[in-house]
Enzyme design. Structure first.
Site, PDB file in Angstrom:
ATOM      1  N   ASP A  98      58.594  -7.345  89.614  1.00  0.00           N
ATOM      2  CA  ASP A  98      59.765  -7.755  88.834  1.00  0.00           C
ATOM      3  C   ASP A  98      59.387  -8.293  87.450  1.00  0.00           C
ATOM      4  O   ASP A  98      60.178  -8.257  86.517  1.00  0.00           O
ATOM      5  CB  ASP A  98      60.550  -8.858  89.560  1.00  0.00           C
ATOM      6  CG  ASP A  98      60.570  -8.743  91.069  1.00  0.00           C
ATOM      7  OD1 ASP A  98      59.599  -8.203  91.636  1.00  0.00           O
ATOM      8  OD2 ASP A  98      61.523  -9.210  91.690  1.00  0.00           O
ATOM      9  N   ASP A 145      60.166 -16.325  85.623  1.00  0.00           N
ATOM     10  CA  ASP A 145      61.369 -15.562  85.279  1.00  0.00           C
ATOM     11  C   ASP A 145      62.024 -15.989  83.964  1.00  0.00           C
ATOM     12  O   ASP A 145      63.257 -15.987  83.837  1.00  0.00           O
ATOM     13  CB  ASP A 145      62.382 -15.607  86.424  1.00  0.00           C
ATOM     14  CG  ASP A 145      62.011 -14.601  87.510  1.00  0.00           C
ATOM     15  OD1 ASP A 145      61.434 -13.556  87.158  1.00  0.00           O
ATOM     16  OD2 ASP A 145      62.285 -14.865  88.688  1.00  0.00           O
ATOM     17  N   SER A 179      68.283 -10.345  99.405  1.00  0.00           N
ATOM     18  CA  SER A 179      67.100 -10.498 100.264  1.00  0.00           C
ATOM     19  C   SER A 179      67.514 -10.281 101.704  1.00  0.00           C
ATOM     20  O   SER A 179      68.240 -11.112 102.267  1.00  0.00           O
ATOM     21  CB  SER A 179      66.542 -11.916 100.140  1.00  0.00           C
ATOM     22  OG  SER A 179      66.035 -12.153  98.858  1.00  0.00           O
TER      23      SER A 179
HETATM   24  N1  GLY Z   1      63.494 -10.759  90.910  1.00  0.00           N
HETATM   25  C1  GLY Z   1      63.906 -11.033  92.230  1.00  0.00           C
HETATM   26  C2  GLY Z   1      64.799 -10.006  92.777  1.00  0.00           C
HETATM   27  O1  GLY Z   1      64.934  -8.922  92.224  1.00  0.00           O
HETATM   28  O2  GLY Z   1      65.395 -10.262  93.813  1.00  0.00           O
END
Ligand code: GLY
Length: 390
Positions: A164, A104, A351
């Site tokens: 992502d 990232d 999440s």
């Molecule tokens: N890149 C991780 C998310 O979008 O949660």
């Protein structure tokens, strides 16, 4: 049906409403400076309030990105000063490899250090961003042609990339332009090609993660971490794919990127509820599952990015849809009362745990740091001729 010709009940946001929403957001960012100048903002809020944390999460770039956007709008040096303090923290982070053993680097370094270099010529920002691009290159597997997302390099249970990562590729394009070395761009092109080949399903939805064979480099299987299940359509993953294709198209105008953008977008739009803000997974189209407002802001940025590139009637249609999405976000999702939240946009989902995914479950129906950033970016794109950090 052409996604752009669908009738929507939501009116497009006006220029005056964009300006008013920006004023509210900038006031909130200014209010947050004392808490988040020497500290980072957590990836998501807790009861709609972000805690302050160390700079060691994948999301740490989004808050400084908001500060830079506020600086662009106001010219107020207090924002520049705070953002450049974050640049020093990001230089320290990459020089000391603090929580950088993942892909990232673009999410972290584009809205902070590339922005600092582009906006104010901050040499430390440039240095940090190139170090971050080098770190990202170290995640590349020639066998399979992809950037490994997570975990120890080459670990068999992590021989995979995720959708992502398309948002990390602009850092590589930028590094090639900045250094004159094409090695960064070459890897970005290979990774984007691999993603298009395997992550987009025949129905134009996307897999969140995709495993490759470490020996042959061939495709193994798609899976999810944060979506509902391996065969569902995680709303933010689809958004990363849409904006990611627009950004790839900016740097390399390959027809397959534009075609994929339109197909991914059509799938997304078909799954939107009436207010144009998706549920956290696109398998849900009504009911009381949480939304992911960040997904809508990301798609709005993708629409406005693609509109700038292609021009003409198609651009008008993209902009119109982005304005409708932003109207809904501003009217119904944006924070209005700062005593209730230090974020900009409510109802994001980081999440959500299900029996069928592998995430931990956190940040459900909360503000999320990237949601706030892309909301600001989309408003900025509507308010001015914006030169991208990506
Ligand atoms: N890149 C991780 C998310 O979008 O949660």
């Amino acid at each position: 049906m052409n996604a752009m010709s669908t009738e929507f009940a939501i009116a497009p946001i006006s220029d005056e409403e964009v300006k008013a929403a920006l004023d509210v957001a900038i006031a909130q960012i200014r209010r947050n400076l004392p808490d988040f100048t020497y500290k980072a903002q957590n990836h998501s809020s807790v009861n709609n309030v972000y805690p302050a944390v160390e700079n060691d999460q994948w999301t740490a770039g989004f808050w400084p990105g908001q500060i830079w956007l506020a600086y662009e709008h106001t010219g107020d040096k207090v924002f520049r000063y705070a953002a450049q303090i974050h640049v020093q923290s990001f230089l320290h982070r990459i020089e000391n490899r603090i929580a950088t053993d993942h892909h990232d680097m673009g999410f972290l370094y584009s809205p902070t250090c590339v922005a600092a270099w582009k906006l104010v010529g901050d040499e430390d920002g440039r240095k940090a961003a190139i170090l971050a691009a080098d770190q990202l290159l170290d995640r590349f597997h020639p066998v399979g042609g992809f950037l490994q997302a997570w975990g120890a390099m080459g670990a068999p249970d992590n021989y995979r990339y995720i959708i992502d990562c398309l948002l990390n590729l602009p850092l590589l394009y930028w590094a090639s332009r900045e250094t004159g070395d094409t090695k960064y761009r070459d890897v970005a092109l290979i990774h984007a090609r691999t993603t298009l080949a395997h992550s987009v399903r025949p129905n134009d939805s996307t897999y969140h993660t995709f495993y490759m064979d470490p020996v042959t480099g061939g495709p193994v299987r798609g899976a999810t971490k944060q979506g509902y299940s391996d065969d569902s359509e995680w709303a933010r993953g689809q958004a990363w794919a849409i904006y990611g294709m627009a950004l790839s198209y900016r740097y390399e105008p390959l027809p397959e990127y534009r075609d994929a953008f339109n197909r991914l977008l059509a799938f997304y739009v078909k799954r939107l509820p009436a207010d144009l803000v998706p549920y956290w997974d696109l398998i849900f189209t009504d009911g009381d599952e949480p939304r992911d407002s960040s997904s809508a802001s990301i798609v709005a940025c993708g629409l406005l990015e693609m509109a700038d590139i292609v021009g003409g009637e198609q651009a008008d249609a993209y902009r119109l849809l982005a304005r409708r999405m932003m109207k809904s976000l501003v009217d119904t999702y944006a924070v209005r009362d700062p005593s209730l939240s230090n974020g900009l946009v409510l109802h994001g989902t980081y999440s959500k745990k299900t029996p069928y995914n592998t995430c931990r479950g956190e940040g459900v129906d909360e503000c999320v740091s990237w949601g706030d950033y892309y909301f600001m970016e989309a408003l900025t794109r509507l308010a001015r001729n914006w030169s991208t950090y990506w």
